[in-house]
Scaffold this motif. Sequence first.
Motif, PDB file in Angstrom:
ATOM      1  N   LEU A 102       0.854  -1.096  -0.107  1.00  0.00           N
ATOM      2  CA  LEU A 102      -0.158   0.126   0.077  1.00  0.00           C
ATOM      3  C   LEU A 102       0.881   1.280   0.140  1.00  0.00           C
ATOM      4  O   LEU A 102       0.538   2.155  -0.507  1.00  0.00           O
ATOM      5  N   ASN A 120       1.005   4.162  -2.883  1.00  0.00           N
ATOM      6  CA  ASN A 120       0.909   5.601  -2.631  1.00  0.00           C
ATOM      7  C   ASN A 120       1.951   6.488  -3.124  1.00  0.00           C
ATOM      8  O   ASN A 120       1.789   7.380  -3.641  1.00  0.00           O
ATOM      9  N   ARG A 122      -9.372   2.480  26.184  1.00  0.00           N
ATOM     10  CA  ARG A 122     -10.296   3.269  25.526  1.00  0.00           C
ATOM     11  C   ARG A 122     -10.440   2.684  23.954  1.00  0.00           C
ATOM     12  O   ARG A 122     -11.528   2.474  23.416  1.00  0.00           O
ATOM     13  N   VAL A 123      -9.350   2.326  23.472  1.00  0.00           N
ATOM     14  CA  VAL A 123      -9.304   1.633  22.076  1.00  0.00           C
ATOM     15  C   VAL A 123      -9.805   0.217  21.868  1.00  0.00           C
ATOM     16  O   VAL A 123     -10.613   0.164  21.204  1.00  0.00           O
ATOM     17  N   ILE A 175     -14.171   2.778  22.917  1.00  0.00           N
ATOM     18  CA  ILE A 175     -14.654   4.200  23.353  1.00  0.00           C
ATOM     19  C   ILE A 175     -14.229   5.350  22.318  1.00  0.00           C
ATOM     20  O   ILE A 175     -14.729   6.226  22.181  1.00  0.00           O
ATOM     21  N   GLU A 176     -12.913   5.197  22.085  1.00  0.00           N
ATOM     22  CA  GLU A 176     -12.454   6.077  20.887  1.00  0.00           C
ATOM     23  C   GLU A 176     -12.099   5.350  19.726  1.00  0.00           C
ATOM     24  O   GLU A 176     -11.111   4.392  20.010  1.00  0.00           O
ATOM     25  N   PRO A 206     -11.765   6.900  16.083  1.00  0.00           N
ATOM     26  CA  PRO A 206     -11.842   7.900  15.075  1.00  0.00           C
ATOM     27  C   PRO A 206     -11.843   7.192  13.787  1.00  0.00           C
ATOM     28  O   PRO A 206     -12.638   7.526  12.904  1.00  0.00           O
ATOM     29  N   TYR A 207     -11.211   6.159  13.289  1.00  0.00           N
ATOM     30  CA  TYR A 207     -11.184   5.528  12.045  1.00  0.00           C
ATOM     31  C   TYR A 207     -12.428   4.894  11.694  1.00  0.00           C
ATOM     32  O   TYR A 207     -12.373   4.317  10.602  1.00  0.00           O
ATOM     33  N   LYS A 258     -15.539   6.278  12.080  1.00  0.00           N
ATOM     34  CA  LYS A 258     -16.706   7.165  12.104  1.00  0.00           C
ATOM     35  C   LYS A 258     -16.990   7.609  10.725  1.00  0.00           C
ATOM     36  O   LYS A 258     -17.996   8.281  10.383  1.00  0.00           O
ATOM     37  N   GLY A 259     -16.475   7.336   9.698  1.00  0.00           N
ATOM     38  CA  GLY A 259     -16.872   7.472   8.287  1.00  0.00           C
ATOM     39  C   GLY A 259     -17.946   6.777   8.252  1.00  0.00           C
ATOM     40  O   GLY A 259     -18.725   6.694   7.333  1.00  0.00           O
TER      41      GLY A 259
END
Lengths: 290, 338, 252
Positions: free
Chosen positions: C49, C53, C240-241, C245-246, C248-249, C251-252
């Motif tokens: 990957l 890129n 949290r991970v 709880i957290e 962010p990846y 949320k899309g």
Amino acid sequence: MINQEPTSRMQKFLTMFVALDRRWIFSAVAILTVIFMMLDFNLPIQPSPQAEGMYKTINSVQPGDVVHFSIDYGPSSAAELWPQHLCILRDLMRRGARVVCSSLWADGPPTIEKGFNIVVAELAEEGIKRERGVDYVNLGFKAGDRVAIASLGASFKRTFPTDYSGRPTASLPIMQGWDNYNDVKLLITIGVGDPGAVEYVQQAQSRYRVTMVAGVTAVISPQLYPYYQSGNLQGFLGGLAGAAEYEKMANTPGRATKGMNVQSAIHVLIVLLVLLGNLAQFSLRMMARR
Amino acid sequence: MNRALTFLQSRAARLALAGAAIFAGATPAFAADETTRVLASRLGEVLPDLQLSDGITSATVGSAYRLLEDFNVVKLPVFVLLIFFVIFFFVLNRRVRKGGEVELRRLPGINAIEEAIGRATEMGRPVLFIPGINDIDDIQTLAGINILAHVAYIAAEYDTPVIVATRRSVVLTICEEVVKAASLAAGRPENYIPNNMRYLSDEQFAFTAGVNGIMLRERPASCIYQGCFYSESLILAETGFVSGAIQVAGTANVSQLPFFVAACDYTLIGEEFYAASAYLSKEPPVLASVKAADWLKLVIMPVMLIGVVAITISASLPAGSEWSLHLEEFVRLLKEIL
Amino acid sequence: MKTRVPIFITAFVGIFMILKFFVVTPWVSAVADELVQWGVITLAFAIILGVLNLAKINLKAVVERKTDWPYKAILLFGMVFMMSVGGFQWHLDMRAEEALSALTALEASGAAPAAVAAAVAASGEAQARAATNIFNFAFTRIYTPLSATMYSLLAFYVASAAFRAFRAKNLHATLLLVAAVLVMIGRVPVGGLLQVDLSDGTIWRPLVWIQDWLMTWPNAAGQRAIQMGAAIGMIATGLRVIFGIERPYLKG
């Protein structure tokens, strides 16, 4: 006040000095380095308690003792760590220890080879014969960082089934009669970061209570003081200065001792620049008040 | 007698016995096989066939001992702390959800992140974000990515592009998702520019040289370094300074903190770095976890204090005196347990 | 579903790894080690990957002759060059290994001395070719000096950063300045030149002593405090991970 328009010539000079272009500093560092590398004199070196601890521990090794010597750095940091590596290896091999080298860094094994080749040749000149696979071995690189260290605690032979040149470790004379940290007399790591000394303390020393010393770069050395105080480490060397201290105690002045001239000169230069910078800033503040 | 039996059958007594068994079996000081065996067998001898409750006898406790053999006794203190943390977290989370306030001290570095993005917006230049140089299996990288989510969200609100440079391919993939999601959440999906998500090199100094190139050629107005950094920290921060960027760093790598402190405008140190995403998100469960970490410190500190006081008094007493020996033994035991 | 499945996988694997940390049961260790291996393999494949890129962004810039395209062309050339010589090295290593196996087989089968001698020569030649080739040259003569150069930049950057940062602006900055100056001088031999002869005949080196005191006590205390705080922060972030709880990846 530095942003105010300088009025006198003195003020102009001080303003310029306070915001001195870093290229002047770079030039001064480069020039001093070259000059002090060429000068032939040795400053008196005072070994630190940590270096003394390291020296004493290494010199308590008896002929035939198994020493795990982990070389955890690559070519980029060799300038700082190679002198430590060389003088420790010289001491260990001269004392007749069984030196088992390995690396947690992919570019470590060639450095291990280089060290063995130099020291074995030096000792041969003195009439001391050291044989690969009998007195010393390069086990090569093992990936996995902390997991790899923990795995050594269970079995060296299973973690490294072959040595760097592809020979099965189980059949090597140096590997007979021991297989894990319970039988290792001393653990030494020369490392630049993670994985390195801290990981060995956490995964090997504290678990198996093996005697341990470490050599690290000057940047990493402040991190080792708590481990030295708590007795996890019997001693450690910090950067080139640490290597110079070791060379002084071993009475084998080499590259590190020579490097201390340059390092002293650069430290003095930085201190002078810092003090003069502060003096200039203070003077400007006083002039502005007036 | 009846009262004593009732007590032994009570829930409290069972818990106390189980606790004692765990302590005796799992604490290194008592973990010698011999001692454990003796203790386990004695329980059966002293209280043969004792019905602790329906179906639970002293023999069952003996079996529980054998289960303990699978437990790594050296890690018992960590396990206990983990349990404490989980309890604190649930208590605080419940309190926060019921509308209770969680007070956290102000961190200038957090405000600086928002200021840095604002400045980039004013100057019409991008923000450069680096989530450290380690792979995704490093918790610092995860913490850095959590911060990136907020940086990307604020930047999208301000319509400011974010350049993310990574040293690891997996980190790049996750960063792409994070920035895309944050831009979408901010209502500006166009703020996610695929060409700004860059993998440079797995090689440490090649990566450093690549980032320096971005700084000097594309002139980001702000550089945000959040993650695990090694010797490249000062090279990055000095180049960022030369490019005139506002710089905010955050790392738990103690050896690199002095460099960031010297060369950056703000630095999040150790736990501040881990707590940064909580400050930025202000989500109740995340805030509760930060507060739970503070409570955990309140558990650790008295133990440390007791150890320090004991060893200090022991050192000041005449060597070999009775009290000095007692205190030394106490400190040794404390060390053994911890 | 799109969110729940990844959270479940993260939680399951995370809790299992925590379990592995606390127990010594062999099957738990075996499963956890297997999971780690899966992780290592996944990470290794992800390099593709990264390469894609890198190629996509830089190739486009070169083709479209964007600003600074020559740098990007050099980068692409470097990547292709090192991949090619790496592939060639792998080919040579394989040949050397085959020659060695052939020699071992010949020796074991009791072949004629001439045939064994020829095999020894062939194996020796293959080993020599594998040891001295363009990959080793690129590693020792290009990569190593470039890495060392980047690392040694630190010496220059430390000087300029220290000059700029160590200013006595307030009490804290002044303390930092004084400590830095004392450690910098006390850590090198020049600091030992300042000596005081004590009445008992011993020599006291005040700068060395102060440096050692600063590093042994205030530094170690600070290090411990930061490390402990960071360790607790690490536990909080990890949980949290793991418990989603957290995330962010997702949320899309």
